[in-house]
Enzyme design. Structure first.
Site, PDB file in Angstrom:
ATOM      1  N   ASP A  53       4.325  14.869   9.403  1.00  0.00           N
ATOM      2  CA  ASP A  53       4.724  13.582   8.837  1.00  0.00           C
ATOM      3  C   ASP A  53       5.335  13.843   7.461  1.00  0.00           C
ATOM      4  O   ASP A  53       5.199  14.940   6.909  1.00  0.00           O
ATOM      5  CB  ASP A  53       3.483  12.685   8.727  1.00  0.00           C
ATOM      6  CG  ASP A  53       3.796  11.334   8.125  1.00  0.00           C
ATOM      7  OD1 ASP A  53       4.846  10.767   8.466  1.00  0.00           O
ATOM      8  OD2 ASP A  53       2.999  10.853   7.310  1.00  0.00           O
ATOM      9  N   LYS A  54       6.015  12.854   6.893  1.00  0.00           N
ATOM     10  CA  LYS A  54       6.614  13.039   5.566  1.00  0.00           C
ATOM     11  C   LYS A  54       5.787  12.379   4.473  1.00  0.00           C
ATOM     12  O   LYS A  54       5.189  13.045   3.638  1.00  0.00           O
ATOM     13  CB  LYS A  54       8.048  12.474   5.540  1.00  0.00           C
ATOM     14  CG  LYS A  54       8.749  12.675   4.211  1.00  0.00           C
ATOM     15  CD  LYS A  54      10.045  11.884   4.120  1.00  0.00           C
ATOM     16  CE  LYS A  54       9.811  10.412   3.905  1.00  0.00           C
ATOM     17  NZ  LYS A  54       9.271  10.081   2.562  1.00  0.00           N
ATOM     18  N   GLU A  79      11.647   1.269  -6.728  1.00  0.00           N
ATOM     19  CA  GLU A  79      11.892   0.158  -7.642  1.00  0.00           C
ATOM     20  C   GLU A  79      10.835   0.094  -8.721  1.00  0.00           C
ATOM     21  O   GLU A  79      11.121  -0.178  -9.884  1.00  0.00           O
ATOM     22  CB  GLU A  79      11.933  -1.157  -6.856  1.00  0.00           C
ATOM     23  CG  GLU A  79      13.257  -1.410  -6.177  1.00  0.00           C
ATOM     24  CD  GLU A  79      13.498  -2.890  -5.973  1.00  0.00           C
ATOM     25  OE1 GLU A  79      12.531  -3.607  -5.670  1.00  0.00           O
ATOM     26  OE2 GLU A  79      14.640  -3.327  -6.130  1.00  0.00           O
TER      27      GLU A  79
END
Length: 1144
Positions: A375-376, A478
């Site tokens: 997985d990342k 963000e």
């Protein structure tokens, strides 16, 4: 709740069960699993045979006791493992939760929650079951959740109750009287999909995923919320993704089953030959000597006698597959598991988390891994974004210089002190003082740049304590940008649907929010339009450079070129980049555009396209401000670990639900992809034919002949046998990478395309699969398992990784802030990805090598031990008489030879851990299973036959017609038996001494102590007192005393050892000279080194192509823009509760 109802659920309560056994089914189920091993079934059959007196040549207890010991040890180990699962289940099932009942709130346990109950959750509590959000403390029924345990993402997501239920708020009377009926889909494992209908007060309301709180989520920044339980226990999406616990068996276990079958056939052949010999002997000689050797009353002819002798030899020769083999295997695996648990170098001090071997059956498989599926988010990365560098008006900020003006990227000075800014985030770090100086001097462009970052976003702010701001960002990117602006003096403090409050250099300003042009995957940018306190209309935009460059004003050309150079520099370091620009709008122009925007939003046909066209109209002629560079912080040591695994020829595939740009960026940062690659293939077809063409064009470039009918693999596949069959390895003409998205993968995984995908992907050095569902992750792993004869390992951290963790041969869970589901369903668990190289290259390789040495030696010593009976049969009338004393047969495997082989299998190291990490190429033999396979087994058999031949005929010919010094013969049966068994023990002890490459004090005690112990036991068992007291049990009276002082005996031992060991030494010497392999060459290099090796390198330079940039990911889906402008995020009572006077 009696009034509320749910149709579509099946579970009765909320109890979860990850354990395999219960008190009632443990014994039958465990015994059933254990007797799936052919050897255990073989010994059970043998036990029944030994109960038949006509054929039994050994006592029944010689098989019952070892079999009971083996079954008991394995059962106890399995029970302990399962008890841990029970403990975890009980801990979860007995958590407390608040339930609304008859107008009151009562506390109950998780496991008692049922479908239709209404429960109350508070801030920072885990969601008990999948439930429909009814109301919350936030405006319009909004609830913020963290889904780390489901998908590994720590950024907040927002859920919203439907308006008709959000009005219930926390009124217990109304909640108790709630009588809505929910019809929903059957339980499934789709984490991002839900469809249902709520019937309430005679009306139907559509339900979707945004109204559902899933079990495993954590409530954040929400004081309280109420929910109607929809799915419980095993029906929840979290548990549906966990799948069923299956018993994993190693390749070695499957090989042993095959070898036991071979041995069984070989044993049957020998018994058949000896039975024929017995029949012939009885027919020609035994029949006429019945006066001396009378037949039993149940023997009517030589044929009957031969049949009975067949089974008698079957019992005598059963030690070819000794029951102690499996006891030893379990002990070895258990010991090597404890080494992993005890490894201090795999202990994470900050999290106080050790490595855990959660299973003890897969250790040697760790030394054979060929494919790693990772997985990342949360596995390779920390999911933490850091504002690293920026370019403002053509000036590069973020490079650190020393007093001589030299660049110091690796040794930054102390971080900037932001204490002058009372609203600064103390956790924010930046090192370039020049940027702070530019802010303090009032540089117009720098101020405008940070103002843009503080306004152009969809972040929401929370300030429960004055001056303590908390940002709720749907994307960590963000959050990092708004935090950077905050620290440099442009603090986003609060917002409503119409205003944004920013504290600029200590002065509070209120901007009127006119419009949010939100981000999506096609636009790759977002903009805000605001009216400043000076009554100017400004548009601020940020997005991917590939998109913004086309929308810049022509006057920005030179600035654009400089900024692009800076972006190239950012990309070289693997940073995520975006451009920032602005445009001042004429008020009349904006009013005209606003009308067009309103019309587009109200359009019933092609609304999305019309809105996009309106956005395009205003997002042009932008003035460039600069660019930002954000570091998607990797876990410690990830690039170095992947580089090391690549050297070990372990292929790395990243399977992620993240978007393509982000996944590729991380792949470069992790060294899965490199500049030097010969090509990069992107599969993004929208139908099966396009996907087929993309896969084939990639294969043509990597191996042009692979599409020809004459290609060996194509020839094999066209004449392929029935399933299962294996796809051979194919070697490409260079290094390539493959990128494929989940949509295209759905076509590629179909039956007619899966081999195309497999052949193309397996030729690539690295593979990135993005936008994947949990099911697709498991399908990719299963695809490789099905067609490749390799060992696979899956590593992940979230519930969406559980399916692939269970599908792979080995599942590894990352434990930490991302949740515990992956860890609880894994075979091995630790807290940092970089521990994987130590798990595989050190513990895995050692475990594999030790297990191979153990099996080779174990089979050899038992063949040598057992086959002596075969040669003896030709000189004993095929009478099923044993060569050895009964007590020697009983103790040979359990006492005399057990400790030396355990010492070898638990302590041996061909090279130490530092060399193992320094030379990852040493891992190669395990991937091809070179050290123990069918060929090596045959070698063991041949060596065993040869050794048994020497051990029988050397003593027999040496003592034939020999006499003692007093003239008495020494060629009696008991003396011969003692000489043969002593020579046998000396030979196998010398052999294990040669096999041992790493001697410890324990190894010496086990090896030489066992041999000395044999002589002590020998003297005791053959002592006068014991033989005279129990003459029927101990019959070798005085044999040891009379035989051990014979010079012939010691001559026999020397000759036997020399003749048995000399060919082995010769083969070991000549093999690296005439048939060298890569490992032999590396071992030579290691042996030539006279000083200890340097530790492995701690830093690898990250290499990236300057033409590639990250195309900045704002979030995994559309942002909060529509939610903010709708006004649903704010109510008057919220301001009253959380507002503070602004300081000017």
């Amino acid at each position: 709740m009696e009034n509320a109802g749910v149709d579509g659920c099946t579970a009765m309560n909320n109890t979860i069960k990850t354990s395999r056994y219960s008190v009632f089914n443990f014994l039958p189920l465990n015994l059933f699993e254990q007797f799936q091993r052919l050897a255990n079934a073989y010994f059970l059959i043998l036990l029944f045979l030994q109960l038949i007196p006509q054929i039994s040549s050994l006592a029944w207890y010689t098989t019952v006791i070892p079999l009971m010991v083996v079954l008991s040890i394995t059962a106890v180990k399995d029970a302990i493992d399962d008890m841990k699962r029970h403990q975890n289940d009980n801990q979860v099932n007995n958590r407390c939760v608040l339930v609304v009942m008859n107008g009151r709130i009562k506390e109950d346990k998780w496991m008692n929650i049922q479908v239709g109950d209404i429960i109350k959750l508070k801030n920072n509590q885990s969601v008990t079951a999948d439930m429909l959000l009814l109301s919350s403390s936030e405006p319009c029924g909004l609830t913020y959740i963290e889904t780390a345990e489901l998908d590994g993402e720590t950024n907040l997501k927002v859920k919203q109750a439907i308006s008709v239920t959000s009005d219930l708020e926390d009124n217990l009377g109304l909640l108790s009287a709630f009588d809505g009926k929910v019809k929903c889909e059957s339980p499934n494992n789709k984490l991002d999909k839900f469809t249902g209908i709520l019937n309430y007060k005679g009306k139907n309301y559509i339900l979707d995923h945004d109204k559902l709180l899933l079990r495993g989520c954590i409530i954040r920044n929400t004081d309280w919320c109420y929910g109607l339980v929809i799915y419980t226990g095993p029906d929840t999406k979290l548990m549906q993704n966990c799948g069923k616990s299956t018993l994993k068996r190693t390749h070695m276990d499957h090989l042993l089953n095959v070898l036991v079958l071979w041995i069984f056939l070989f044993l049957g052949s020998m018994c058949f030959i000896l039975a024929i010999g017995h029949g012939i002997w009885e027919n020609k000689k035994g029949y006429y000597f019945q006066d001396f050797l009378p037949w039993k009353e149940y023997v009517s002819s030589s044929v009957v006698s031969a049949v009975l002798i067949f089974w008698s030899y079957f019992i005598i020769l059963n030690t070819m597959v000794p029951i102690s083999l499996y006891v030893s295997v379990e002990i070895i695996r258990l010991g090597n598991s404890y080494y992993i648990n005890w490894d201090r170098k795999m202990f994470c001090a900050p999290k106080n988390t050790p490595a855990q071997a959660r299973t003890t059956t897969l250790n040697e498989e760790l030394g054979q891994v060929k494919y790693v599926f990772s997985d990342k988010t949360g596995t390779l990365t920390q999911n933490i974004m850091i504002f690293n560098k920026c370019s403002i008006n053509g000036i590069f900020y973020g490079i650190i210089f020393d007093t001589n003006g030299e660049n110091q990227p690796e040794s930054p000075p102390e971080k900037i002190d932001f204490s002058y800014n009372k609203l600064a985030d103390p956790k924010f770090s930046f090192y370039d003082e020049t940027l702070v100086e530019a802010v303090k001097k009032g540089d117009r462009w720098v101020h405008l740049f940070f103002l843009s970052l503080s306004l152009c976003h969809t972040v929401m702010s929370e300030e429960k304590v004055e001056g303590k701001l908390m940002y709720q960002a749907q994307s960590p990117d963000e959050g990092a940008l708004v935090t950077a602006a905050r620290n440099f003096g442009f603090v986003f403090r609060s917002r409503t649907s119409e205003t944004i409050v920013v504290v600029e250099m200590g002065e509070t300003k209120i901007y009127q929010l006119l419009a949010i042009l939100d981000f999506n995957n096609v636009r790759k940018r977002m903009s805000v339009i605001v009216r400043t306190p000076e009554d100017r209309v400004m548009l601020f935009c940020k997005g991917a450079d590939t998109v913004l460059c086309r929308r810049l004003h022509p006057s920005c050309r030179s600035l654009r070129d400089v900024t692009m150079e800076h972006l190239d520099d950012f990309a070289v370091e693997g940073l995520r980049t975006l451009m920032v620009a602005y445009r001042e709008l004429d008020n009349a122009f904006y009013q005209t555009w606003s009308k067009k925007h309103s019309e587009a939003c109200l359009s019933l046909e092609n609304r999305e396209d019309k809105i996009s066209d309106v956005y395009e109209e205003i997002e042009k002629d932008l003035m460039l401000l600069g660019a930002t560079a954000i570091e998607d912080k990797l876990q410690d040591g990830v690039p170095e670990t992947i580089t090391t695994l690549n050297k070990a020829k372990i292929k790395m595939w990243v399977l992620t639900g993240d978007k393509q740009e982000t996944a590729v960026n991380i792949a470069y940062a992790c060294n899965i992809f490199e500049d030097e690659m010969d090509g990069m293939f992107i599969v993004e077809g929208k139908n099966d034919e396009t996907v087929r063409q993309e896969l084939r064009s990639a294969r043509v470039k990597m191996k042009p002949e692979s599409l020809l009918e004459s290609d060996p693999v194509n020839t094999y596949l066209t004449t392929k046998p029935h399933m299962p069959f294996r796809v051979p390895e194919e070697v490409p003409n260079g290094n390539y990478g493959l990128i494929i998205n989940g949509y295209s993968l759905a076509y590629a995984l179909e039956g007619n395309l899966e081999l195309e995908l497999l052949r193309t992907a397996c030729m690539c050095k690295g593979v990135i699969c993005c936008r994947m569902t949990p099911l697709q992750k498991a399908q990719v792993v299963e695809l490789v398992k099905r067609y490749k004869k390799v060992v696979t390992l899956a590593i992940g951290d979230g519930a969406n990784d559980v399916s692939m963790i269970k599908a792979a041969h080995i599942g590894v869970g990352i434990s930490g802030q991302e949740g515990m589901q992956a860890m609880l369903n894994s075979d091995y668990a630790f807290s940092q990805f970089h521990y994987l190289q130590r798990l595989l290259l050190v513990h895995g390789r050692w475990s594999y090598n030790r297990m191979c040495k153990f099996l080779s030696y174990f089979f050899y010593k038992n063949f040598a031990f057992t086959l002596v009976h075969f040669w003896y049969a030709f000189f004993s009338g095929f009478s099923a008489q044993t060569v050895y004393d009964t007590w020697f047969i009983t103790f040979y495997n359990l006492v005399y030879t057990s400790l030396p082989v355990l010492g070898l299998s638990l302590f041996d190291q061909d090279v130490n851990e530092t060399w193992s990490l320094r030379f990852p190429e040493l891992y190669d033999p395990g991937q091809h299973n070179l050290y123990f396979n069918k060929k090596e087994f045959v070698k063991c058999l041949v060596r065993g036959i040869y050794s048994s031949f020497v051990l029988f005929f050397i003593p027999m010919r040496t003592i034939h017609n020999s006499v003692r010094s007093d003239g008495k013969e020494i060629s009696d049966y008991q003396s011969f038996s003692l000489i043969v068994q002593t020579a046998l023990l000396c030979v196998v002890t010398t052999q294990i001494a040669l096999d041992t490459t790493y001697w410890t004090v324990i190894s010496h005690i086990f090896t030489w102590g066992s041999l000395g112990f044999y002589f002590c036991i020998l003297i005791f068992l053959y002592s006068d007192g014991l033989c005279l007291t129990f003459p029927n049990v101990f019959q070798f009276l005085g044999v040891a005393r009379n035989t051990l002082n014979l010079p012939q005996m010691w001559l026999i031992i020397i000759l036997s050892v020399v003749l048995c060991i000399l060919p082995v030494i010769g083969y070991q010497f000549l093999k690296p000279l005439f048939w060298p392999v890569n490992v032999d060459k590396i071992m030579d290099r290691i042996h030539l080194c006279t000083r200890p090796p340097l530790p492995p390198p701690t830093r690898t330079k990250l290499k990236h192509t300057s033409a590639r940039r990250s195309a900045y990911a704002f979030s995994h889906k559309q942002g909060f823009g529509a939610l903010i402008t709708s006004g649903k995020t704010m109510k008057d009572r919220v301001f009253k509760k959380n507002s503070f006077p602004f300081k000017k």
